[in-house]
Design a protein around this motif. Structure first.
Motif, PDB file in Angstrom:
ATOM      1  N   ASP A  52      -7.007   6.179  -2.205  1.00  0.00           N
ATOM      2  CA  ASP A  52      -7.568   5.979  -3.551  1.00  0.00           C
ATOM      3  C   ASP A  52      -6.603   5.173  -4.424  1.00  0.00           C
ATOM      4  O   ASP A  52      -6.731   5.147  -5.633  1.00  0.00           O
ATOM      5  CB  ASP A  52      -7.869   7.335  -4.214  1.00  0.00           C
TER       6      ASP A  52
ATOM      7  N   GLN B 270       0.838  -1.209   0.000  1.00  0.00           N
ATOM      8  CA  GLN B 270       0.000   0.000   0.000  1.00  0.00           C
ATOM      9  C   GLN B 270       0.873   1.260   0.000  1.00  0.00           C
ATOM     10  O   GLN B 270       0.584   2.224  -0.713  1.00  0.00           O
ATOM     11  CB  GLN B 270      -0.919  -0.004   1.232  1.00  0.00           C
TER      12      GLN B 270
ATOM     13  N   ASP C 180      -4.602   0.242 -12.223  1.00  0.00           N
ATOM     14  CA  ASP C 180      -5.509   0.138 -11.076  1.00  0.00           C
ATOM     15  C   ASP C 180      -5.219  -1.175 -10.366  1.00  0.00           C
ATOM     16  O   ASP C 180      -4.854  -2.155 -11.009  1.00  0.00           O
ATOM     17  CB  ASP C 180      -6.966   0.135 -11.542  1.00  0.00           C
TER      18      ASP C 180
ATOM     19  N   LYS D 156      -7.961  -0.688  -4.160  1.00  0.00           N
ATOM     20  CA  LYS D 156      -9.367  -1.058  -3.929  1.00  0.00           C
ATOM     21  C   LYS D 156      -9.408  -2.453  -3.315  1.00  0.00           C
ATOM     22  O   LYS D 156      -8.465  -3.221  -3.448  1.00  0.00           O
ATOM     23  CB  LYS D 156     -10.127  -1.095  -5.255  1.00  0.00           C
TER      24      LYS D 156
ATOM     25  N   MET E  90     -12.071  -5.958  -2.893  1.00  0.00           N
ATOM     26  CA  MET E  90     -13.318  -6.641  -3.225  1.00  0.00           C
ATOM     27  C   MET E  90     -13.312  -7.970  -2.486  1.00  0.00           C
ATOM     28  O   MET E  90     -12.253  -8.565  -2.290  1.00  0.00           O
ATOM     29  CB  MET E  90     -13.402  -6.918  -4.726  1.00  0.00           C
TER      30      MET E  90
ATOM     31  N   ALA F 297      -8.260  -2.171   1.514  1.00  0.00           N
ATOM     32  CA  ALA F 297      -8.374  -0.958   0.685  1.00  0.00           C
ATOM     33  C   ALA F 297      -7.524   0.142   1.308  1.00  0.00           C
ATOM     34  O   ALA F 297      -7.359   0.194   2.536  1.00  0.00           O
ATOM     35  CB  ALA F 297      -9.823  -0.522   0.591  1.00  0.00           C
TER      36      ALA F 297
ATOM     37  N   THR G  91      -6.611  -3.950  -7.376  1.00  0.00           N
ATOM     38  CA  THR G  91      -7.640  -4.419  -6.442  1.00  0.00           C
ATOM     39  C   THR G  91      -7.119  -5.625  -5.676  1.00  0.00           C
ATOM     40  O   THR G  91      -6.526  -6.529  -6.271  1.00  0.00           O
ATOM     41  CB  THR G  91      -8.924  -4.825  -7.195  1.00  0.00           C
TER      42      THR G  91
END
Ligand SMILES: [Zn+2]
Ligand SMILES: [Zn+2]
Length: 245
Positions: free
Chosen positions: A107, A73, A88, A110, A112, A104, A90
């Motif tokens: 920004d 991160q 991007d 992400k 899921m 998460a 996830t």
């Protein structure tokens, strides 16, 4: 063509200069990391830059499978701050534990969730999940891409339904945390004897032994598994690449 690269494969903690669980799956410029254990972020960059990664799928939240999520991160937010281009990203994890809410990040990452009720599509891959037998909630994965199937046991003790889930995989990545005589099954892991039983029932084209112990000679694991399974058996090592055509 799908390519699987072993980023890290040690049980529990990484040996010097190595990593615990991490497997890079690549197809058509899509880069997916299965598990992100201790040392994986450093090792991964030998094969794929942090910014080119598209997805991470976590089997469970034991440290040896997700320790490098935090540094990952940070890499994302720092690289964004420097204006670097990035895909991007996830992270997929289960919601059976609270650790999910930490995946998460601002920004730049992400999150899921997945479960064992329905398959999900991640880039070019279709994932089916199956809960294993382990001290914490953990999921095995059956991954399809074009006409190839990779199954990853993640961490588990042996049970027949796991072999059914792994049936006829082109590549079965199985944990093999101990030798035949090691007393590890009560901790939710498989010995070489368990893996032999799993492979004999699942009949993969190619069996990859991973999540390997810190003692003994790993070649012995292969020999013990081969007593029950006569297909192709590989031992995980850092950087090992397997192409599935
Ligand atoms: Zn575990
Ligand atoms: Zn583990």
């Amino acid at each position: 063509m799908m390519k699987v690269t072993v980023v890290g494969y040690w049980h529990g903690y990484p040996e010097k200069g190595e990593a615990t669980s991490g497997y890079l799956l690549q197809h058509d410029h899509y880069n997916l990391l299965l598990d992100c254990g201790s040392g994986v972020l450093s090792q991964l960059q030998k094969y794929c830059s942090v910014n080119e990664l598209n997805a991470i799928v976590l089997s469970h939240y034991h440290h040896d499978h997700q320790a490098d999520i935090g540094p990952f991160q940070y890499a994302r937010i720092m690289n964004k701050g420097m204006g670097k281009e990035m895909n991007d990203l996830t992270i997929y994890g289960h919601r059976d534990e609270e650790a999910f809410v930490k995946l998460a990040y601002h920004d730049v990452v992400k999150a899921m969730s997945y479960d064992d009720q329905a398959p999900i599509t991640i880039g070019p891959f279709t994932f089916h999940f199956f809960k294993t037998q382990h001290p914490v909630p953990c999921y095995a994965m059956r991954i399809e891409c074009q006409n190839q199937t990779v199954v990853y046991t993640a961490d588990s003790s042996y049970f027949d339904e796991l072999a059914d889930f792994a049936k006829d995989a082109d590549l079965l990545i199985t944990e093999c945390s101990g030798y035949a005589s090691d007393p590890i099954t009560q901790f939710g892991h498989m010995t070489s004897t368990c893996v032999g039983k799993l492979a004999a029932k699942a009949k993969p084209t190619h069996l990859l032994l991973s999540h390997l112990p810190h003692h003994g000679d790993h070649e012995q694991l292969r020999q013990e598994v081969a007593e029950s399974f006569n297909g192709t058996i590989s031992l995980a090592k850092s950087g090992l690449g397997i192409r599935l055509l």
